[in-house]
Design a protein around this motif. Structure first.
Motif, PDB file in Angstrom:
ATOM      1  N   GLU A  85       0.846  -1.193   0.000  1.00 41.98           N
ATOM      2  CA  GLU A  85       0.000   0.000   0.000  1.00 41.98           C
ATOM      3  C   GLU A  85       0.878   1.239   0.000  1.00 41.98           C
ATOM      4  O   GLU A  85       1.884   1.287   0.711  1.00 41.98           O
ATOM      5  CB  GLU A  85      -0.865   0.050   1.263  1.00 41.98           C
ATOM      6  CG  GLU A  85      -1.889  -1.048   1.367  1.00 41.98           C
ATOM      7  CD  GLU A  85      -2.521  -1.071   2.744  1.00 41.98           C
ATOM      8  OE1 GLU A  85      -3.639  -0.528   2.872  1.00 41.98           O
ATOM      9  OE2 GLU A  85      -1.902  -1.602   3.668  1.00 41.98           O
ATOM     10  N   ASP A  88      -0.543   7.060   1.327  1.00 43.36           N
ATOM     11  CA  ASP A  88      -1.840   7.742   1.338  1.00 43.36           C
ATOM     12  C   ASP A  88      -3.035   6.806   1.145  1.00 43.36           C
ATOM     13  O   ASP A  88      -4.176   7.233   1.204  1.00 43.36           O
ATOM     14  CB  ASP A  88      -1.862   8.862   0.302  1.00 43.36           C
ATOM     15  CG  ASP A  88      -1.609   8.379  -1.114  1.00 43.36           C
ATOM     16  OD1 ASP A  88      -1.251   7.201  -1.305  1.00 43.36           O
ATOM     17  OD2 ASP A  88      -1.752   9.200  -2.038  1.00 43.36           O
ATOM     18  N   GLN A  89      -2.796   5.518   0.926  1.00 44.12           N
ATOM     19  CA  GLN A  89      -3.885   4.546   0.756  1.00 44.12           C
ATOM     20  C   GLN A  89      -4.177   3.761   2.034  1.00 44.12           C
ATOM     21  O   GLN A  89      -5.116   2.974   2.075  1.00 44.12           O
ATOM     22  CB  GLN A  89      -3.536   3.551  -0.347  1.00 44.12           C
ATOM     23  CG  GLN A  89      -3.350   4.165  -1.709  1.00 44.12           C
ATOM     24  CD  GLN A  89      -2.808   3.156  -2.716  1.00 44.12           C
ATOM     25  OE1 GLN A  89      -2.130   2.204  -2.355  1.00 44.12           O
ATOM     26  NE2 GLN A  89      -3.110   3.381  -3.972  1.00 44.12           N
ATOM     27  N   ASP A  91      -5.525   2.634   5.464  1.00 42.94           N
ATOM     28  CA  ASP A  91      -6.664   2.860   6.352  1.00 42.94           C
ATOM     29  C   ASP A  91      -6.157   2.662   7.780  1.00 42.94           C
ATOM     30  O   ASP A  91      -5.972   1.537   8.245  1.00 42.94           O
ATOM     31  CB  ASP A  91      -7.771   1.866   6.013  1.00 42.94           C
ATOM     32  CG  ASP A  91      -9.018   2.030   6.859  1.00 42.94           C
ATOM     33  OD1 ASP A  91      -8.938   2.606   7.967  1.00 42.94           O
ATOM     34  OD2 ASP A  91     -10.079   1.544   6.422  1.00 42.94           O
TER      35      ASP A  91
END
Length: 142
Positions: A85, A88-89, A91
């Motif tokens: 990831e 900024d992706q 979670d």
């Protein structure tokens, strides 16, 4: 400065594609920096942060890469991973829950128990995701 085309690929698809000046990864044999025109190599990767440094030395992209391999040719770098990831992706709430679940699972297992290694891997992955998300993105001055 020259650049090298770089891809980060998972079974779900491409996570990153772009031209960078340098890629820094943690291979199982240690830290590795790859510049354009590097000798061809294939190396297994640890669960670790990947730095994608651009020609503009103030621009670095960060990726949480969960193992896999780096393949380097003279004009291309490919990172193949089970999961990855970009900063900024991530979670954060999901990563915090995964960390808490892994810690709870580890608290109930003995180091030689079945499932211990997988719980430890889940903890390491969630902690990598959280530390990657926490990077402020500023580049320290020399």
């Amino acid at each position: 400065m020259s650049t090298v085309h770089t891809d980060i690929v998972t079974p779900a698809g491409k996570v990153y594609e772009g031209d960078v000046h340098m890629v820094c990864v943690r291979a199982t044999s240690g830290e590795m920096g790859v510049l354009p025109h590097h000798i061809p190599i294939v190396a297994p990767l640890e669960i670790a942060l990947v730095h994608l440094k651009h020609e503009d030395e103030n621009h670095i992209d960060y990726a949480a890469v969960h193992g896999g391999f780096i393949q380097v040719s003279r004009d291309k770098i490919t990172i193949l991973s089970e999961a990855a990831e970009m900063k900024d992706q991530i979670d954060v709430k999901r990563a915090e829950k995964a960390r808490d679940d892994a810690q709870a699972q580890l608290a109930t297992l003995h180091a030689t128990s079945e499932g211990y290694a997988e719980a430890l891997r889940k903890l390491k992955r969630s902690e990598l995701r959280l530390s990657t998300a926490a990077i402020d993105g500023s580049v320290p001055e020399a």
